[in-house]
Motif scaffolding. Structure first.
Motif, PDB file in Angstrom:
ATOM      1  N   ALA A 129      91.365 100.278  76.627  1.00 38.82           N
ATOM      2  CA  ALA A 129      90.508  99.078  76.927  1.00 38.82           C
ATOM      3  C   ALA A 129      89.133  99.105  76.051  1.00 38.82           C
ATOM      4  O   ALA A 129      88.137  98.984  76.555  1.00 38.82           O
ATOM      5  N   MET A 137      91.991  95.165  74.180  1.00 37.59           N
ATOM      6  CA  MET A 137      93.091  96.106  74.357  1.00 37.59           C
ATOM      7  C   MET A 137      93.533  96.623  72.890  1.00 37.59           C
ATOM      8  O   MET A 137      93.714  95.952  72.071  1.00 37.59           O
ATOM      9  N   LEU A 147      92.217  92.696  81.024  1.00 38.01           N
ATOM     10  CA  LEU A 147      92.627  93.516  80.201  1.00 38.01           C
ATOM     11  C   LEU A 147      93.919  94.251  80.729  1.00 38.01           C
ATOM     12  O   LEU A 147      94.701  94.479  79.754  1.00 38.01           O
ATOM     13  N   GLY A 160      96.898  94.210  78.091  1.00 41.48           N
ATOM     14  CA  GLY A 160      97.437  95.329  77.704  1.00 41.48           C
ATOM     15  C   GLY A 160      99.045  95.664  77.774  1.00 41.48           C
ATOM     16  O   GLY A 160      99.656  96.131  76.922  1.00 41.48           O
TER      17      GLY A 160
END
Length: 311
Positions: free
Chosen positions: A111, A136, A171, A175
């Motif tokens: 991250a 990410m 995130l 991700g």
């Protein structure tokens, strides 16, 4: 076609990626997670991690070794005959035999915009530093700390009042989708890798307890970033004194404000607080043992106001 995947992760942040990989149709042959930890008020009940619980829901074998350094654990890993290992916030260092223990290697969802904020707390550190952007990255792991070559990147803006909790959630979703894309490209043989640049590396060390206390002598921007960077956990805090009694209060949200005065002094009836230069307005707080509340609600139950000082 699908890949045989070993997934390695522990918190809620990781669980989103595990679910996305499962929904994409890949075969998850085993999940590695941190061992159950004591929880509850007395710490007597062992609690499984979010990844552990999701793996059980998915019907996947869960392994919770305390270390991966032993030959027996490394052989058990290799015996899974996986194509790839996916690692997201696992919590254990992976020795070389583990990194090399699958056909295609180990890929990490990290991250930050590497090489900035390598390490344990990239989300909090980005906000505390006043960064306006993060992201990410999917990288192929090597023996260094987040030093491997990068495969895919997705940038995410950090709003001026955004908290670490809000950025965490943004995130987490980004991700999960990015890792699914990476696995699709890996399966197709089209995933390319770019070495990280040598310049610009910074390290996101773990948040220490003593960092959480607010220092009002700092500039307003730094105080504001400190508050939102530690929200909701562990929560920046200060002491408020009313009726001669000091009370520790968490500060969960703030915004930049106008005003000058001695550092820590409340400047008005809206919880505007003077800093070393400039001021911040506190907008969400939490008393010990209580729930988060907006500043107006907090003030109705607290005997503090204009002219009082926060330590």
């Amino acid at each position: 076609m699908s890949l045989r995947v070993i997934f390695m992760g522990t918190p809620e942040f990781s669980a989103a990626t595990l679910r996305a990989i499962a929904e994409a149709g890949h075969e998850i042959v085993a999940v590695y997670s941190q061992p159950p930890r004591p929880a509850g008020r007395r710490g007597l009940e062992l609690t499984k991690s979010p990844v552990h619980l999701l793996a059980e829901e998915l019907g996947v074998e869960v392994r919770t070794p305390k270390s991966l350094k032993g030959e027996d654990e490394q052989q058990a890993f290799r015996d899974l005959e996986a194509d790839v290992a996916v690692v997201v916030a696992y919590g254990l260092l992976l020795p070389k035999p583990i990194l090399d223990g699958t056909r295609l290697g180990a890929f990490n969802g990290h991250a930050s915009l590497l090489p900035r904020w390598r390490g344990a707390a990239p989300i909090q550190r980005a906000i505390m530093a006043g960064d306006s952007e993060t992201g990410m990255m999917v990288m192929k792991m090597d023996e260094g700390l987040d030093t491997g070559p990068v495969a895919l990147t997705e940038r995410v803006a950090i709003g001026p009042d955004m908290t670490a909790g809000e950025l965490h959630d943004a995130l987490m979703a980004t991700g999960a989708a990015l890792m699914v894309r990476a696995l699709a490209d890996l399966e197709a043989g089209s995933l390319s890798l770019e070495p990280q640049p040598e310049e610009g590396a910074t390290y996101a060390k773990k948040i220490a307890k003593e960092e959480a206390r607010i220092d009002w002598s700092r500039g307003a921007a730094e105080v504001h970033n400190h508050i939102r960077g530690l929200s909701p956990f562990p929560g920046a805090w200060c002491e408020m004194t009313a009726g001669g009694k000091a009370e520790r209060v968490k500060l969960l949200r703030s915004t930049m404000a106008e005003g000058e005065g001695p550092a820590g002094r409340i400047l008005d009836d809206r919880l505007t607080v003077a800093c070393g230069n400039g001021a911040v307005r506190l907008t969400e707080l939490q008393r010990a043992g209580g729930k988060p509340m907006a500043a107006g609600e907090f003030l109705r139950g607290a005997k503090i106001g204009e002219g009082d000082e926060l330590s």
